[in-house]
Design a protein around this motif. Sequence first.
Motif, mmCIF file in Angstrom:
data_model
loop_
_atom_site.group_PDB
_atom_site.id
_atom_site.type_symbol
_atom_site.label_atom_id
_atom_site.label_comp_id
_atom_site.label_asym_id
_atom_site.label_seq_id
_atom_site.Cartn_x
_atom_site.Cartn_y
_atom_site.Cartn_z
ATOM 1 N N MET A 114 0.825 -1.531 0.164
ATOM 2 C CA MET A 114 -0.310 -0.409 -0.183
ATOM 3 C C MET A 114 0.658 1.117 -0.185
ATOM 4 O O MET A 114 0.813 1.965 -0.228
ATOM 5 C CB MET A 114 -1.437 -0.275 0.724
ATOM 6 N N ILE A 115 2.058 1.311 0.780
ATOM 7 C CA ILE A 115 2.528 2.322 1.350
ATOM 8 C C ILE A 115 3.561 2.472 -0.053
ATOM 9 O O ILE A 115 3.061 3.660 -0.891
ATOM 10 C CB ILE A 115 3.499 2.816 1.642
ATOM 11 N N LEU A 116 3.960 0.981 -1.170
ATOM 12 C CA LEU A 116 4.464 1.411 -2.516
ATOM 13 C C LEU A 116 3.754 2.038 -3.634
ATOM 14 O O LEU A 116 4.118 2.417 -4.706
ATOM 15 C CB LEU A 116 5.342 0.249 -2.545
ATOM 16 N N ALA A 117 2.527 1.686 -3.351
ATOM 17 C CA ALA A 117 1.699 1.645 -4.708
ATOM 18 C C ALA A 117 1.052 3.668 -4.454
ATOM 19 O O ALA A 117 0.007 3.419 -5.418
ATOM 20 C CB ALA A 117 0.516 1.070 -4.780
ATOM 21 N N SER A 118 1.063 4.172 -2.992
ATOM 22 C CA SER A 118 0.320 5.234 -2.563
ATOM 23 C C SER A 118 0.838 6.495 -3.685
ATOM 24 O O SER A 118 1.896 6.001 -4.394
ATOM 25 C CB SER A 118 0.594 5.366 -1.403
ATOM 26 N N ASP A 119 -0.235 7.343 -4.594
ATOM 27 C CA ASP A 119 0.222 8.542 -5.504
ATOM 28 C C ASP A 119 0.344 8.967 -4.456
ATOM 29 O O ASP A 119 0.414 10.060 -5.385
ATOM 30 C CB ASP A 119 -1.344 7.936 -5.530
ATOM 31 N N ASN A 120 0.646 9.678 -2.677
ATOM 32 C CA ASN A 120 1.103 10.458 -2.098
ATOM 33 C C ASN A 120 2.284 10.784 -2.480
ATOM 34 O O ASN A 120 3.395 9.056 -2.117
ATOM 35 C CB ASN A 120 1.067 9.910 -0.465
ATOM 36 N N LYS A 121 2.523 12.015 -2.905
ATOM 37 C CA LYS A 121 4.129 12.183 -3.262
ATOM 38 C C LYS A 121 5.402 12.957 -2.150
ATOM 39 O O LYS A 121 6.071 12.997 -2.564
ATOM 40 C CB LYS A 121 4.321 13.060 -4.525
ATOM 41 N N ASP A 122 4.447 12.907 -1.130
ATOM 42 C CA ASP A 122 5.020 13.296 -0.155
ATOM 43 C C ASP A 122 5.875 12.277 1.168
ATOM 44 O O ASP A 122 6.225 12.441 2.203
ATOM 45 C CB ASP A 122 4.154 14.209 1.090
ATOM 46 N N ILE A 123 5.056 10.692 0.512
ATOM 47 C CA ILE A 123 5.848 10.154 2.182
ATOM 48 C C ILE A 123 6.717 9.332 0.790
ATOM 49 O O ILE A 123 7.308 8.553 -0.432
ATOM 50 C CB ILE A 123 4.963 8.764 2.408
ATOM 51 N N VAL A 124 7.396 8.557 1.480
ATOM 52 C CA VAL A 124 8.348 7.455 0.501
ATOM 53 C C VAL A 124 8.723 6.267 2.043
ATOM 54 O O VAL A 124 8.439 6.278 3.471
ATOM 55 C CB VAL A 124 10.026 7.819 1.101
ATOM 56 N N TYR A 125 8.554 5.175 1.145
ATOM 57 C CA TYR A 125 8.756 3.737 1.938
ATOM 58 C C TYR A 125 9.919 3.906 2.839
ATOM 59 O O TYR A 125 11.364 4.037 2.458
ATOM 60 C CB TYR A 125 8.979 2.672 1.313
#
Length: 363
Positions: A114-125
């Motif tokens: 879910m984290i890697l597939a997120s479209d949120n550009k403000d987060i990183v695994y």
Amino acid sequence: MEAPPVAKRQIPVIVLAGFLGSGKTTLLNHLLGRSGGTRIGAVVNDFGSIEIDAMSVAGQVDSMVSLGNGCLCCAVDTSELDGFLDKLSRPAARIDVIVIEASGLAEPQELIRMILASDNKDIVYGGLVEVVDAAEFAATRARHPELDRHVAIADLVVLNKADRIGDEARRDLLAELAELSPGTPVVPASYGRVDPELLFDRKPREEDTAAVRQLSFEDLHAADEDDSHGHDCHDCHDGCDHSGHLHAAYESIEFVSAEPVDPRRLMEFLDSRPEGLYRIKGFVYFGIAGHKHKFAVHAVGDFLRFYPSSWARAEERLTQLVLIGRGVDAGALRAGLERCRVTPGEPLAEEHTMWGVLRYAQA
């Protein structure tokens, strides 16, 4: 004059997993209590009422709770995770790192996906930390054979309650974990006490200038840990045994180079990262014919990202890297990075040699 573009800062999202009773909540409370000036957004992936020891003043946590020291806690179902990540990563929240405490029966790879597939550009695994109960490892493995799979995909294994087994049993268990997840660093711990800087960059705390300030959870945890140690470490002299201290659990290696770095040789170094190396962070100065590049680098386990930007007009061109791991050969790491330098007289690389780097680049 228009300012040069700056590599966008992303908030690392760390997944904290482990079966029931392994000590995940204890480790999370420890991170919250020793976060310094770092604002932690904690997401608890569980159901019903959840008590977090360090947050007992806030009562049972089954919704978002805002605390004076900037920590947030949410009890959520995985279907809600994207929404909470969006909320926590907004600039107004001023969160520096997000820690997801997975349910004791959760599949951590689903949270990672879910984290890697997120479209949120403000987060990183930010990595999967698997907490293992040293005293109950065999029994937990018998009840939950999937433990082997969870350990195998971890970026870091915390062998918690390591003080509850003997030296020989601990050596055997470390060897067993090394077979389950070759190359993954394993950090023995008691009461979930691992150095937060192994997981995220800890900012210095800004002390309140008022004569009287509110007692924070950090103060309470510091007092508890000083009491358990029996004396103030600041008073230690050469005769003090530091083997049980937090900083003894890992090694930090720094590398600085004023000469540019060859992109192909650096990628060869990164592709063959040695066992025990957990994190790499910093900036890279690539010497490319025609122009110069500045790239921030973020690596945890096998995950790697580069963030391109431009040097400021008066900024010194340097490669500055910090490598963090356990049981690593510091000399071999430095020698490997030294081989990445472009030596005086050596021609600069051509643009196409950056292709390997750009595969992992995020604008």
